[in-house]
Design a protein around this motif. Structure first.
Motif, PDB file in Angstrom:
ATOM      1  N   MET A 201       0.845  -1.189   0.000  1.00  0.00           N
ATOM      2  CA  MET A 201       0.000   0.000   0.000  1.00  0.00           C
ATOM      3  C   MET A 201       0.883   1.241   0.000  1.00  0.00           C
ATOM      4  O   MET A 201       2.061   1.176   0.349  1.00  0.00           O
ATOM      5  CB  MET A 201      -0.887   0.057   1.256  1.00  0.00           C
ATOM      6  N   PRO A 202       0.335   2.396  -0.367  1.00  0.00           N
ATOM      7  CA  PRO A 202       1.086   3.644  -0.211  1.00  0.00           C
ATOM      8  C   PRO A 202       1.515   3.849   1.236  1.00  0.00           C
ATOM      9  O   PRO A 202       0.827   3.448   2.175  1.00  0.00           O
ATOM     10  CB  PRO A 202       0.086   4.712  -0.657  1.00  0.00           C
ATOM     11  N   ALA A 268      -5.768   0.283   5.250  1.00  0.00           N
ATOM     12  CA  ALA A 268      -6.351  -0.095   3.956  1.00  0.00           C
ATOM     13  C   ALA A 268      -7.796   0.372   3.845  1.00  0.00           C
ATOM     14  O   ALA A 268      -8.265   0.734   2.760  1.00  0.00           O
ATOM     15  CB  ALA A 268      -6.264  -1.610   3.773  1.00  0.00           C
ATOM     16  N   THR A 269      -8.522   0.385   4.964  1.00  0.00           N
ATOM     17  CA  THR A 269      -9.893   0.894   4.961  1.00  0.00           C
ATOM     18  C   THR A 269      -9.911   2.392   4.682  1.00  0.00           C
ATOM     19  O   THR A 269     -10.792   2.897   3.957  1.00  0.00           O
ATOM     20  CB  THR A 269     -10.566   0.578   6.303  1.00  0.00           C
ATOM     21  N   ALA A 270      -8.949   3.119   5.221  1.00  0.00           N
ATOM     22  CA  ALA A 270      -8.837   4.548   4.915  1.00  0.00           C
ATOM     23  C   ALA A 270      -8.522   4.773   3.448  1.00  0.00           C
ATOM     24  O   ALA A 270      -8.987   5.753   2.850  1.00  0.00           O
ATOM     25  CB  ALA A 270      -7.760   5.180   5.795  1.00  0.00           C
ATOM     26  N   TRP A 271      -7.748   3.876   2.851  1.00  0.00           N
ATOM     27  CA  TRP A 271      -7.459   3.951   1.410  1.00  0.00           C
ATOM     28  C   TRP A 271      -8.756   3.805   0.627  1.00  0.00           C
ATOM     29  O   TRP A 271      -9.016   4.581  -0.311  1.00  0.00           O
ATOM     30  CB  TRP A 271      -6.473   2.854   1.052  1.00  0.00           C
ATOM     31  N   VAL A 272      -9.569   2.827   0.987  1.00  0.00           N
ATOM     32  CA  VAL A 272     -10.879   2.663   0.347  1.00  0.00           C
ATOM     33  C   VAL A 272     -11.675   3.962   0.440  1.00  0.00           C
ATOM     34  O   VAL A 272     -12.272   4.424  -0.546  1.00  0.00           O
ATOM     35  CB  VAL A 272     -11.655   1.502   1.001  1.00  0.00           C
ATOM     36  N   ASP A 273     -11.694   4.543   1.618  1.00  0.00           N
ATOM     37  CA  ASP A 273     -12.475   5.755   1.826  1.00  0.00           C
ATOM     38  C   ASP A 273     -11.993   6.886   0.915  1.00  0.00           C
ATOM     39  O   ASP A 273     -12.808   7.608   0.321  1.00  0.00           O
ATOM     40  CB  ASP A 273     -12.382   6.189   3.281  1.00  0.00           C
ATOM     41  N   ASP A 274     -10.687   7.056   0.794  1.00  0.00           N
ATOM     42  CA  ASP A 274     -10.163   8.111  -0.075  1.00  0.00           C
ATOM     43  C   ASP A 274     -10.545   7.878  -1.532  1.00  0.00           C
ATOM     44  O   ASP A 274     -10.865   8.824  -2.270  1.00  0.00           O
ATOM     45  CB  ASP A 274      -8.641   8.198   0.060  1.00  0.00           C
ATOM     46  N   LEU A 275     -10.518   6.621  -1.963  1.00  0.00           N
ATOM     47  CA  LEU A 275     -10.886   6.310  -3.343  1.00  0.00           C
ATOM     48  C   LEU A 275     -12.376   6.573  -3.582  1.00  0.00           C
ATOM     49  O   LEU A 275     -12.762   7.123  -4.624  1.00  0.00           O
ATOM     50  CB  LEU A 275     -10.537   4.854  -3.658  1.00  0.00           C
ATOM     51  N   VAL A 276     -13.205   6.200  -2.631  1.00  0.00           N
ATOM     52  CA  VAL A 276     -14.637   6.496  -2.741  1.00  0.00           C
ATOM     53  C   VAL A 276     -14.851   8.004  -2.791  1.00  0.00           C
ATOM     54  O   VAL A 276     -15.676   8.508  -3.570  1.00  0.00           O
ATOM     55  CB  VAL A 276     -15.414   5.867  -1.574  1.00  0.00           C
TER      56      VAL A 276
END
Length: 456
Positions: A201-202, A268-276
């Motif tokens: 992940m980033p 990783a959940t925060a990554w999902v949130d940013d993409l959404v």
């Protein structure tokens, strides 16, 4: 109103209790805003808490047993394991023939109703998108990587984008939304995180949460330590247990606490949130926000040490209970829907209802639009099937799980919980009258829900 645009946004392995709007500690301002703008389903479940059957349920509108005949992942192939024994992996892509999906799918029905249909992101179904009704698609190979991830677009040769694949997919979603559309559209957008590999992940997500402060759920045993193989799978997935890459093997041998893995899962959940958030901003920028029904959900959850288990495919809340948030066209804002049990099975009839199309007899779910609007309660219960942990009936307050041998119930009660009094499923519930009633309802469902002969 006319036919709205329709979008399913489905991530992989996100349990319901992590987003902020569900009371979790993940940083999810965009999902929280989506819930504030629309409706959050308090109780939503995956009808088959494993990747392939769950996705088959969404696309077919049928239980996995009816759609494909399988309640577990399929298309397994043997491969060399690190110690010379046999292991397993998925095929890179779907087989040439369509396996299951005998009835018209959600995408086929919407295409027939005048929609342009598009799939972007994780696929993981035993059929190619063009065989299930998608006009165009961009899907990754099934090897669970967030970097150096090959893709196939519209059946053409593989391409491998630079950078992280979830960011690339979001770029392509935003490009799609910026196109001029002559028809209403249906977008099936799938994000791989927070599914492993959690080390791929980033940097900002790798370090966003501190293992020393995230804690562990109350039903994770105090002495629980993930075994080496689980650590390698969570950190690097295929690059550990199939490709045996030295860095992945070394990371697994170094070990990680459950708190360390959980901190990465939250990142990783925060990554999902940013993409959404990126996608929702593009909807607003292109003037389509109010004309689009968006449903955000997940295919299943993750045990993350609860009851001493990792992964999914169990009849515990951490495995089968998922977030479900809807907003946009036809959905009033600021509601929490707590008077029913939503499930992945209901997405197909819900989107068809939103498109002003009648539900068909082969669809086994219920439209959730009345539940979203608050004009009627949602489904009373939902059935959850697993390959090795029995079959469950989840109501708004209880779970009954029965043992199954092959396709028949054994008569044994595997699990019975009062989830209001015992939300972490630490104690068996003893109310025999309610148990008999739920067992009868589950038996009736079993008798009227056919099994398809599975493909080989």
């Amino acid at each position: 109103m006319g036919q709205p645009n329709l979008m399913i946004v489905m991530c992989d392995e996100l349990r319901w209790c992590e987003p902020g709007c569900y009371g979790g500690q993940a940083k999810t301002p965009h999902l929280d805003a989506l819930a504030a703008r629309g409706v959050r389903c308090e109780t939503a479940v995956s009808n088959a808490p494993v990747c392939m059957p769950a996705r088959s349920v969404v696309l077919s509108g049928q239980h996995a047993r009816t759609c494909t005949g399988f309640t577990n992942n399929t298309a397994l192939r043997f491969a060399r394991d690190a110690d010379g024994s046999k292991g397993w992996c998925f095929d890179g892509y779907a087989p040439a023939e369509k396996c299951g999906f005998d009835d018209p799918t959600l995408a086929e029905l919407l295409r027939d109703a005048g929609y342009h249909t598009r799939a972007i992101g994780k696929w993981h179904v035993d059929a190619w998108p063009h065989d299930l009704g998608f006009d165009r698609y961009l899907i990754p190979r099934n090897h669970h990587a967030h970097s150096a991830q090959p893709f196939c677009e519209d059946g053409g040769p593989e391409l491998m984008p630079d950078g992280f694949s979830p960011d690339f997919e979001a770029d392509r979603v935003c490009s799609f939304l910026a196109e001029t559309h002559e028809k209403p559209w249906f977008l099936y957008y799938n994000l791989s995180p927070p599914h492993m590999p959690l080390a791929d992940m980033p940097e900002r997500y790798l370090t966003m949460f501190d293992a020393a402060s995230v804690g562990r759920r109350g039903n994770v045993p105090d002495d629980f330590v993930p075994e080496e193989r689980a650590v390698g799978a969570y950190l690097w997935d295929y690059r550990h247990y199939l490709q045996f890459m030295p860095h992945a093997v070394a990371d697994a041998k170094a070990g990680r606490s459950i708190e360390a893995l959980y901190a990465l899962y939250l990142g990783a959940t925060a990554w999902v949130d940013d993409l959404v958030g990126r996608v929702m901003q593009q909807l607003e920028t292109t003037g389509q926000l109010d004309d689009t029904l968006v449903i955000f959900t997940s295919d299943h959850g993750d045990m993350m040490g609860s009851h001493g288990l990792m992964g999914k495919a169990t009849l515990y809340e951490e495995s089968y209970r998922i977030p479900m948030i809807a907003a946009g066209a036809g959905v009033p804002g600021g509601r929490v829907a707590s008077d029913g049990v939503a499930s992945l099975l209901d997405l197909a009839p819900t989107l068809l209802d939103a498109a002003n199309q009648a539900s068909l007899d082969h669809l086994q779910g219920t439209s959730l639009l009345p539940m979203f609007a608050g004009t009627a309660p949602g489904p009373e219960a939902a059935v959850i099937e697993t390959s090795h942990d029995g079959t469950g009936l989840r109501t708004t307050s209880h779970l009954l799980a029965l043992d199954r041998q092959d396709q028949a119930f054994t008569g044994n009660v595997r699990r019975f919980h009062d989830l209001t009094a015992d939300p972490q499923q630490n104690q068996a519930f003893e109310d025999s009258g309610l148990r008999v009633d739920l067992q009868s309802r589950l038996a009736d469902w079993d008798a009227t829900t056919p099994w398809r002969a599975p493909h080989t």
